[in-house]
Design a protein around this motif. Structure first.
Motif, PDB file in Angstrom:
ATOM      1  N   TRP A 136       1.028  -1.360   0.283  1.00  0.00           N
ATOM      2  CA  TRP A 136      -0.618   0.071  -0.059  1.00  0.00           C
ATOM      3  C   TRP A 136       0.967   1.114  -0.020  1.00  0.00           C
ATOM      4  CZ3 TRP A 136      -0.345   3.725   4.099  1.00  0.00           C
ATOM      5  CH2 TRP A 136       0.312   3.291   5.370  1.00  0.00           C
ATOM      6  N   LEU A 137       0.491   2.253  -0.539  1.00  0.00           N
ATOM      7  CA  LEU A 137       1.046   3.763  -0.224  1.00  0.00           C
ATOM      8  C   LEU A 137       0.057   4.934  -0.751  1.00  0.00           C
ATOM      9  CD1 LEU A 137       0.695   4.900  -3.174  1.00  0.00           C
ATOM     10  CD2 LEU A 137       1.741   3.180  -4.124  1.00  0.00           C
ATOM     11  N   THR A 138       0.113   6.130   0.276  1.00  0.00           N
ATOM     12  CA  THR A 138      -0.121   7.040  -0.234  1.00  0.00           C
ATOM     13  C   THR A 138      -0.269   8.080  -0.774  1.00  0.00           C
ATOM     14  OG1 THR A 138       0.358   8.166   2.156  1.00  0.00           O
ATOM     15  CG2 THR A 138      -1.447   6.998   1.832  1.00  0.00           C
ATOM     16  N   THR A 139      -0.645   8.570  -1.887  1.00  0.00           N
ATOM     17  CA  THR A 139      -0.362   9.724  -3.134  1.00  0.00           C
ATOM     18  C   THR A 139      -1.442  11.115  -2.647  1.00  0.00           C
ATOM     19  OG1 THR A 139       0.518   9.848  -4.823  1.00  0.00           O
ATOM     20  CG2 THR A 139      -1.409   8.441  -4.518  1.00  0.00           C
ATOM     21  N   ASP A 140      -1.652  11.608  -3.447  1.00  0.00           N
ATOM     22  CA  ASP A 140      -2.056  12.704  -4.045  1.00  0.00           C
ATOM     23  C   ASP A 140      -3.327  12.786  -4.059  1.00  0.00           C
ATOM     24  OD1 ASP A 140      -3.568  15.388  -5.186  1.00  0.00           O
ATOM     25  OD2 ASP A 140      -1.742  16.615  -3.426  1.00  0.00           O
ATOM     26  N   ILE A 141      -4.704  12.903  -4.073  1.00  0.00           N
ATOM     27  CA  ILE A 141      -5.763  12.601  -4.518  1.00  0.00           C
ATOM     28  C   ILE A 141      -5.773  12.597  -6.187  1.00  0.00           C
ATOM     29  CG2 ILE A 141      -7.341  12.666  -2.608  1.00  0.00           C
ATOM     30  CD1 ILE A 141      -8.282  15.285  -2.822  1.00  0.00           C
ATOM     31  N   ARG A 186      -0.489   3.792 -11.713  1.00  0.00           N
ATOM     32  CA  ARG A 186      -1.506   3.012 -12.409  1.00  0.00           C
ATOM     33  C   ARG A 186      -0.525   1.789 -13.359  1.00  0.00           C
ATOM     34  NH1 ARG A 186      -6.737   1.974 -10.385  1.00  0.00           N
ATOM     35  NH2 ARG A 186      -7.210   2.122 -12.488  1.00  0.00           N
ATOM     36  N   ASP A 187      -0.624   2.288 -13.750  1.00  0.00           N
ATOM     37  CA  ASP A 187       0.616   1.460 -14.977  1.00  0.00           C
ATOM     38  C   ASP A 187       1.895   0.570 -14.795  1.00  0.00           C
ATOM     39  OD1 ASP A 187      -0.062   3.356 -16.841  1.00  0.00           O
ATOM     40  OD2 ASP A 187       1.888   4.569 -17.377  1.00  0.00           O
ATOM     41  N   HIS A 188       1.468   0.820 -13.303  1.00  0.00           N
ATOM     42  CA  HIS A 188       2.806  -0.612 -12.449  1.00  0.00           C
ATOM     43  C   HIS A 188       1.708  -1.408 -11.776  1.00  0.00           C
ATOM     44  CE1 HIS A 188       5.695   3.077 -13.836  1.00  0.00           C
ATOM     45  NE2 HIS A 188       6.356   1.487 -13.874  1.00  0.00           N
ATOM     46  N   GLY A 189       0.693  -1.540 -11.587  1.00  0.00           N
ATOM     47  CA  GLY A 189      -0.776  -2.336 -11.404  1.00  0.00           C
ATOM     48  C   GLY A 189      -1.351  -1.942  -9.990  1.00  0.00           C
ATOM     49  N   TRP A 190      -0.430  -0.560  -9.522  1.00  0.00           N
ATOM     50  CA  TRP A 190      -1.308   0.088  -8.381  1.00  0.00           C
ATOM     51  C   TRP A 190      -3.100  -0.220  -8.243  1.00  0.00           C
ATOM     52  CZ3 TRP A 190       0.781   0.311  -3.361  1.00  0.00           C
ATOM     53  CH2 TRP A 190       2.481  -0.555  -3.090  1.00  0.00           C
ATOM     54  N   LYS A 191      -4.290   0.380  -7.755  1.00  0.00           N
ATOM     55  CA  LYS A 191      -5.187   0.316  -7.484  1.00  0.00           C
ATOM     56  C   LYS A 191      -5.371   1.272  -6.735  1.00  0.00           C
ATOM     57  CE  LYS A 191      -6.359  -4.301  -9.752  1.00  0.00           C
ATOM     58  NZ  LYS A 191      -6.165  -4.007 -10.998  1.00  0.00           N
ATOM     59  N   ASP A 192      -7.322   2.063  -6.702  1.00  0.00           N
ATOM     60  CA  ASP A 192      -7.176   3.093  -5.916  1.00  0.00           C
ATOM     61  C   ASP A 192      -7.845   2.131  -4.791  1.00  0.00           C
ATOM     62  OD1 ASP A 192      -7.174   5.634  -6.548  1.00  0.00           O
ATOM     63  OD2 ASP A 192      -8.021   4.313  -8.692  1.00  0.00           O
ATOM     64  N   TYR A 230      -9.013   3.753  -1.417  1.00  0.00           N
ATOM     65  CA  TYR A 230     -10.031   4.840  -0.443  1.00  0.00           C
ATOM     66  C   TYR A 230      -8.763   6.286  -0.404  1.00  0.00           C
ATOM     67  CZ  TYR A 230      -7.985   3.817   3.719  1.00  0.00           C
ATOM     68  OH  TYR A 230      -6.723   3.239   4.808  1.00  0.00           O
ATOM     69  N   ILE A 231     -10.194   7.471  -0.003  1.00  0.00           N
ATOM     70  CA  ILE A 231      -9.466   8.367   0.230  1.00  0.00           C
ATOM     71  C   ILE A 231     -10.273   9.203   1.593  1.00  0.00           C
ATOM     72  CG2 ILE A 231      -9.789  10.663  -0.275  1.00  0.00           C
ATOM     73  CD1 ILE A 231     -10.053  10.089  -3.015  1.00  0.00           C
ATOM     74  N   GLU A 232      -8.970   9.529   2.283  1.00  0.00           N
ATOM     75  CA  GLU A 232      -8.511   9.741   3.515  1.00  0.00           C
ATOM     76  C   GLU A 232      -8.522  10.740   4.290  1.00  0.00           C
ATOM     77  OE1 GLU A 232      -7.616   7.366   7.519  1.00  0.00           O
ATOM     78  OE2 GLU A 232      -9.558   6.288   7.049  1.00  0.00           O
ATOM     79  N   GLY A 233      -8.557  12.270   4.952  1.00  0.00           N
ATOM     80  CA  GLY A 233      -7.765  13.070   5.309  1.00  0.00           C
ATOM     81  C   GLY A 233      -6.195  13.365   4.320  1.00  0.00           C
ATOM     82  N   GLY A 234      -8.337  13.426   3.290  1.00  0.00           N
ATOM     83  CA  GLY A 234      -6.855  14.225   2.166  1.00  0.00           C
ATOM     84  C   GLY A 234      -6.309  13.829   1.168  1.00  0.00           C
ATOM     85  N   MET A 235      -5.584  12.625   1.432  1.00  0.00           N
ATOM     86  CA  MET A 235      -4.940  11.462   0.881  1.00  0.00           C
ATOM     87  C   MET A 235      -5.428  10.416   0.301  1.00  0.00           C
ATOM     88  SD  MET A 235      -2.196  12.924   1.391  1.00  0.00           S
ATOM     89  CE  MET A 235      -0.944  11.541   1.314  1.00  0.00           C
ATOM     90  N   ARG A 236      -4.451   9.647  -1.110  1.00  0.00           N
ATOM     91  CA  ARG A 236      -5.463   8.178  -1.841  1.00  0.00           C
ATOM     92  C   ARG A 236      -4.510   7.203  -1.021  1.00  0.00           C
ATOM     93  NH1 ARG A 236      -8.457   7.705  -6.014  1.00  0.00           N
ATOM     94  NH2 ARG A 236      -7.449  10.329  -6.564  1.00  0.00           N
ATOM     95  N   TYR A 237      -5.339   6.126  -0.816  1.00  0.00           N
ATOM     96  CA  TYR A 237      -5.167   5.105  -0.359  1.00  0.00           C
ATOM     97  C   TYR A 237      -4.687   4.591  -1.903  1.00  0.00           C
ATOM     98  CZ  TYR A 237      -4.510   6.665   4.249  1.00  0.00           C
ATOM     99  OH  TYR A 237      -4.074   7.715   5.484  1.00  0.00           O
ATOM    100  N   MET A 238      -3.762   3.907  -2.422  1.00  0.00           N
ATOM    101  CA  MET A 238      -4.028   2.583  -3.534  1.00  0.00           C
ATOM    102  C   MET A 238      -3.176   1.027  -2.742  1.00  0.00           C
ATOM    103  SD  MET A 238      -2.624   5.182  -6.358  1.00  0.00           S
ATOM    104  CE  MET A 238      -3.466   4.097  -7.611  1.00  0.00           C
ATOM    105  N   THR A 239      -3.168  -0.286  -3.474  1.00  0.00           N
ATOM    106  CA  THR A 239      -2.933  -0.570  -3.259  1.00  0.00           C
ATOM    107  C   THR A 239      -2.493  -2.307  -4.284  1.00  0.00           C
ATOM    108  OG1 THR A 239      -5.011  -1.788  -2.945  1.00  0.00           O
ATOM    109  CG2 THR A 239      -4.348  -1.149  -0.892  1.00  0.00           C
TER     110      THR A 239
END
Length: 149
Positions: free
Chosen positions: A108-113, A124-130, A132-141
């Motif tokens: 998992w990672l966090t990035t800008d929304i 996304r190009d490297h296989g990461w998927k959205d 959820y969004i929380e606290g102004g951050m996008r979580y991807m797995t």
């Protein structure tokens, strides 16, 4: 290009790269306010974190770190003039492979929304998927278990 593991002696150069990024740019003061200092990075590397960097003619041009305790891709940063040369992809792959070797099956990672940022399409190009969004951050797995979930 030379890729190698990060050592504590590299930490000042990592901060030079981190504050020079175009996207999600943070100053040293902003990093400090988040609890990210040379000392805390040193502590992380002595604990459950590990990272790699890329050097071009002895200049650190990018780096990435992950946490084996949680499966987090903690940071990836590349100097703007070196984006598009495969450095970020190689660093990301090194951290992902290490986390998988350490038994992490869901990364998992966090990035800008903002989906318009290059970092979003990079993940996304490297296989990461959205996730959820929380606290102004996008979580991807990313599933690296081999089960394709």
């Amino acid at each position: 290009m030379n890729f190698r593991e990060i050592t504590k002696n590299d930490i000042p150069a990592l901060f030079a790269v981190r504050v020079a990024t175009h996207e999600n740019r943070l100053t040293v003061e902003e990093l400090t306010s988040l609890g990210i200092t040379e000392e805390t990075v040193k502590e992380k590397l002595a604990g459950t974190y590990k990272g790699w960097l890329c050097e071009v003619e002895n200049l650190v041009t990018g780096f990435a770190m992950g946490d084996r305790a949680t499966g987090e891709l903690w940071v990836i940063a590349v100097l703007p003039e070196y984006i598009g040369k495969g450095i970020g992809s190689s660093l990301l792959r090194k951290v992902e492979e290490w986390l998988k070797e350490k038994g992490c099956s869901r990364l998992w990672l966090t990035t800008d929304i903002d989906r318009n940022l290059k970092s979003y399409s990079f993940y996304r190009d490297h296989g990461w998927k959205d996730d959820y969004i929380e606290g102004g951050m996008r979580y991807m797995t990313k599933d690296v278990s081999g089960n394709g979930k």
